[in-house]
Design a protein around this motif. Structure first.
Motif, short mmCIF file in Angstrom:
data_model
loop_
_atom_site.label_atom_id
_atom_site.label_comp_id
_atom_site.label_asym_id
_atom_site.label_seq_id
_atom_site.Cartn_x
_atom_site.Cartn_y
_atom_site.Cartn_z
N GLU A 1 -0.18 34.48 -24.56
CA GLU A 1 0.14 34.72 -25.97
C GLU A 1 -1.02 34.22 -26.82
N ILE A 2 -1.40 35.03 -27.80
CA ILE A 2 -2.42 34.61 -28.77
C ILE A 2 -1.68 34.31 -30.07
N GLY A 3 -1.69 33.06 -30.49
CA GLY A 3 -0.98 32.67 -31.72
C GLY A 3 0.39 32.10 -31.42
N THR A 4 0.45 30.77 -31.27
CA THR A 4 1.70 30.09 -30.90
C THR A 4 2.58 29.82 -32.12
N ALA A 5 1.95 29.43 -33.23
CA ALA A 5 2.67 28.88 -34.40
C ALA A 5 3.58 27.75 -33.93
N PRO B 1 11.03 33.87 -14.61
CA PRO B 1 11.52 33.15 -13.42
C PRO B 1 11.05 31.69 -13.44
N ALA B 2 11.70 30.86 -12.64
CA ALA B 2 11.40 29.42 -12.65
C ALA B 2 9.94 29.13 -12.36
N ASP B 3 9.30 30.00 -11.55
CA ASP B 3 7.88 29.76 -11.24
C ASP B 3 6.96 30.55 -12.20
N GLY B 4 7.54 31.06 -13.29
CA GLY B 4 6.73 31.81 -14.26
C GLY B 4 5.89 30.87 -15.12
N GLN B 5 4.94 31.46 -15.85
CA GLN B 5 4.03 30.65 -16.66
C GLN B 5 3.64 31.41 -17.93
N ILE B 6 3.64 30.67 -19.04
CA ILE B 6 3.13 31.21 -20.29
C ILE B 6 1.95 30.35 -20.72
N LEU B 7 0.82 30.98 -20.98
CA LEU B 7 -0.30 30.30 -21.63
C LEU B 7 -0.30 30.79 -23.07
N THR B 8 -0.25 29.88 -24.00
CA THR B 8 -0.22 30.29 -25.40
C THR B 8 -1.32 29.57 -26.17
N LEU B 9 -2.10 30.34 -26.92
CA LEU B 9 -3.31 29.83 -27.58
C LEU B 9 -3.05 29.62 -29.07
N GLU B 10 -3.44 28.45 -29.57
CA GLU B 10 -3.21 28.13 -30.98
C GLU B 10 -4.39 27.30 -31.51
N ILE C 1 -2.55 25.86 -25.34
CA ILE C 1 -3.99 25.57 -25.29
C ILE C 1 -4.50 25.60 -26.73
N VAL C 2 -5.04 24.46 -27.17
CA VAL C 2 -5.53 24.38 -28.55
C VAL C 2 -6.99 24.80 -28.60
N GLY C 3 -7.28 25.78 -29.47
CA GLY C 3 -8.67 26.23 -29.60
C GLY C 3 -8.70 27.62 -30.20
N ARG D 1 -12.78 32.18 -28.08
CA ARG D 1 -13.47 31.46 -27.00
C ARG D 1 -12.52 31.28 -25.81
N MET D 2 -11.27 30.92 -26.11
CA MET D 2 -10.34 30.53 -25.04
C MET D 2 -9.97 31.71 -24.13
N VAL D 3 -9.99 32.95 -24.65
CA VAL D 3 -9.62 34.08 -23.77
C VAL D 3 -10.64 34.27 -22.65
#
Ligand SMILES: C[S@@+](CC[C@H](N)C(=O)[O-])C[C@H]1O[C@@H](n2cnc3c(N)ncnc32)[C@H](O)[C@@H]1O
Length: 215
Positions: free
Chosen positions: A59-63, A76-85, A110-112, A116-118
């Protein structure tokens, strides 16, 4: 400008209530003046997670974490979200919500600067929700497509931008003209991109749903 009557927005929101925590986080977002999605968009994102068998989300933009909470609901329980803010205070508020929801192990904030972060995150992702700085939509497109697995979905928010992508519809314009031009150009690129099949939907402020072709 609303694409559908407020009564219809209200009706759809009542059909997609989510839960008490989501309602609280939405109210907090409104109180803080954050441009977060609404329950209809949240439920749509959740449905896409299920439809695509999503395990990894970018996700780009967490707010304050509202849309990520919807995305996480059916992961699912083993799923993952990376969210950039880019805003550390907002990231801290979002982390607090993920912790109190028992989702902190599944959601990494992930703060930044997303620009750059992508380039620091590794794909493939099953689903990408692009909802950050509007002038970055165009410059980030190729990187986001390359991070998407074949059959994966890129969802972009605010593609109607208060209707202002339609020349002359809103006079005088209320949005920054450079942002409007950036979104209008991005929409043209999405529509013409042969790596993607894109559907533009007039939900809330406009969603583009782009599926990366398998061949
Ligand atoms: C529309 S809001 C996100 C709303 C959220 N996805 C939701 O619906 O709950 C956009 C967010 O992107 C963040 N943002 C703006 N520019 C950014 C950048 N260059 N990199 C990362 N985040 C950025 C803003 O601080 C803001 O919190």
């Amino acid at each position: 400008m609303q694409n559908v009557a407020p009564e219809i927005e209200g009706y759809l929101a009542a059909l997609n209530p989510g839960n008490e925590r989501l309602a609280r986080v939405a109210a907090e977002g409104e109180a803080l003046g954050l441009p977060i999605v609404n329950p209809a968009v949240g439920r749509f994102l959740e449905a896409l997670v299920v439809a695509t068998g999503t395990r990894r989300v970018l996700e780009i933009g967490t707010a304050n974490g509202y849309s990520a909470l919807w995305l996480a609901r059916s992961l699912p329980a083993d799923g993952q979200i990376l969210t950039l803010e880019i805003n550390p205070e907002r990231a801290a508020v979002a982390r607090h919500h993920f912790e109190e929801s028992g989702l902190a192990d599944r959601v990494d904030v992930i703060v930044g600067d997303a620009a750059r972060m992508v380039h620091k995150v590794a794909g493939p992702f099953d689903l990408i929700f692009n909802n950050g700085e509007k002038r970055q939509y165009g410059p980030l497109l190729n990187r986001l497509v390359s991070l998407l697995r074949p059959g994966g979905v890129l969802v972009t928010d605010n593609v109607l931008w208060n209707g202002e992508v339609v020349p002359g519809l809103v006079a005088p314009p209320r949005r920054e003209p450079d942002d409007t031009a950036a979104i209008a150009e991005y929409n043209q690129r999405l529509a013409a991109d042969e790596r993607l099949v894109t559907s533009f939907l007039p939900v809330r402020d406009g969603l583009a749903v782009s599926v990366r072709r398998r061949i």
